[in-house]
Design an enzyme around this catalytic site. Sequence first.
Site, PDB file in Angstrom:
ATOM      1  N   ASP A 143      12.006  68.449  -6.186  1.00  0.00           N
ATOM      2  CA  ASP A 143      12.698  67.503  -5.313  1.00  0.00           C
ATOM      3  C   ASP A 143      13.821  68.285  -4.623  1.00  0.00           C
ATOM      4  O   ASP A 143      14.808  68.662  -5.260  1.00  0.00           O
ATOM      5  CB  ASP A 143      13.255  66.342  -6.166  1.00  0.00           C
ATOM      6  CG  ASP A 143      13.992  65.290  -5.343  1.00  0.00           C
ATOM      7  OD1 ASP A 143      14.457  65.626  -4.237  1.00  0.00           O
ATOM      8  OD2 ASP A 143      14.127  64.150  -5.828  1.00  0.00           O
ATOM      9  N   ARG A 203      -2.926  54.089   9.257  1.00  0.00           N
ATOM     10  CA  ARG A 203      -2.670  54.425   7.849  1.00  0.00           C
ATOM     11  C   ARG A 203      -3.194  55.829   7.557  1.00  0.00           C
ATOM     12  O   ARG A 203      -2.602  56.588   6.811  1.00  0.00           O
ATOM     13  CB  ARG A 203      -3.288  53.395   6.891  1.00  0.00           C
ATOM     14  CG  ARG A 203      -3.190  53.823   5.419  1.00  0.00           C
ATOM     15  CD  ARG A 203      -3.222  52.672   4.407  1.00  0.00           C
ATOM     16  NE  ARG A 203      -4.142  51.620   4.756  1.00  0.00           N
ATOM     17  CZ  ARG A 203      -5.482  51.703   4.682  1.00  0.00           C
ATOM     18  NH1 ARG A 203      -6.057  52.796   4.254  1.00  0.00           N
ATOM     19  NH2 ARG A 203      -6.230  50.677   5.029  1.00  0.00           N
TER      20      ARG A 203
HETATM   21  C1  LIG Z   1      17.324  58.996  -2.756  1.00  0.00           C
HETATM   22  C2  LIG Z   1      16.620  59.977  -3.597  1.00  0.00           C
HETATM   23  C3  LIG Z   1      15.293  59.779  -3.988  1.00  0.00           C
HETATM   24  C4  LIG Z   1      14.515  58.520  -3.643  1.00  0.00           C
HETATM   25  O1  LIG Z   1      14.282  58.439  -2.279  1.00  0.00           O
HETATM   26  P1  LIG Z   1      14.161  57.034  -1.468  1.00  0.00           P
HETATM   27  O2  LIG Z   1      14.028  57.489  -0.059  1.00  0.00           O
HETATM   28  O3  LIG Z   1      15.407  56.264  -1.738  1.00  0.00           O
HETATM   29  O4  LIG Z   1      12.954  56.353  -2.005  1.00  0.00           O
HETATM   30  C5  LIG Z   1      14.696  60.767  -4.754  1.00  0.00           C
HETATM   31  N1  LIG Z   1      15.360  61.882  -5.110  1.00  0.00           N
HETATM   32  C6  LIG Z   1      16.636  62.094  -4.754  1.00  0.00           C
HETATM   33  C7  LIG Z   1      17.317  63.343  -5.186  1.00  0.00           C
HETATM   34  C8  LIG Z   1      17.319  61.156  -3.992  1.00  0.00           C
HETATM   35  O5  LIG Z   1      18.597  61.362  -3.671  1.00  0.00           O
END
Ligand SMILES: *Cc1c(COP(=O)(O)O)cnc(C)c1O
Length: 380
Positions: free
Chosen positions: A170, A46
């Site tokens: 993101d 972990r």
């Molecule tokens: C899919 C996605 C997420 C979430 O990710 P997971 O791996 O499904 O938890 C977050 N941001 C964007 C832009 C995504 O396409």
Amino acid sequence: MKFNTKTIHGGQQHDPATGAVMPPVYQTSTFAQSSPGVHKGYEYSRAANPTRTALENALASIENGTKGLAFSSGLAATDAVMKLLKPGDEVVAMDDLYGGTYRMFTKVYTEYGIKFHFVDMNNEDKFRAALNENTKLVWVETPTNPLMKLADIEAIAKITKEKKILFAVDNTFATPYLQKPLDLGADIVMHSATKYLGGHSDVIAGALVVKDDNLFEKLHFAQFATGGTLGPNDSYLVLRGIKTLHLRMERHCFNGQKVAEYLEKHPKVKQVYYPGLKSHPFFDIAKKQMEGGFGGMVSFSFKSGAKADAVSFLEKVKVFTLAESLGGVESLANHPATMTHASIPEAKRLESGITDDLVRLSVGVEDIDDLIADIEQALG
Ligand SMILES: *Cc1c(COP(=O)(O)O)cnc(C)c1O
């Protein structure tokens, strides 16, 4: 080292024990110690696992960061960032976010006393007005899902730096092949590695990359203390995916551009959302901060405005698969209103432009002629 070399070699070394060119999958939870507290840097998986370390080093390298962290999903990565906050803190987030991120912010962390403001990041006055002394984090997704809205990372970073607010991006849709948020002034890059980094629709994974050691320690503590780590097998799969990221992205961009241009000319199509089209409202920002193309994600709506047209298209596609997710080698098609974005309340969804006739395509790396022919027959 250039990006196309970093994807393969960045942060990597051959296995010191055997010379194995690919890192072994260290399928172990624990590590032998020669004397209490004396070990080779690994105690319990972990905290750290060598296969995950190899991936984390690769992540840091391709995003031009210093440290990476690999999580059990993209949302687990986002969750670790949220753990930096306390009740009373405020977050300013972009007004168009991945549905699961929006759900976490509004349904989970609102309950913990954190306040969220969703604003149009391209309106500097509105953005500045949403900031106050409690604002601890700015969260942006660019391009967004599914409307391909863009936020000017450099412009936002100037403001967050001036006000000493953490700024997270993101980068799932663009990937570091096209856009490097840390170079543009962001503090944290987040990925759903499930998508382009993994690239083969065979793993759920998430990532954070930073370039500040202090921030890394806090995020690593959040990960270690709450446990959303990525297992060694899945770490291996993402690492293997990253090795072809540049090759796949080149084709995703080529195919994405062609599909967007085809759709834009189609008589049944009302609007095409793709950052690489001159008609896209954020084309200028895209040209400024994305390098080498505009990705493989394309959304479009119908002139009829009818949900039935979207549904009929999605039932007829053959090369495209009707499924959630994106970023894999195979082309996928999705109906955001009923699938990926169903967790957003209808009024809010419509207000942001995610109408019932909207279709989102994750354009894969197949032959472009087959993809266009498939779209043509499904629209016919
Ligand atoms: C899919 C996605 C997420 C979430 O990710 P997971 O791996 O499904 O938890 C977050 N941001 C964007 C832009 C995504 O396409």
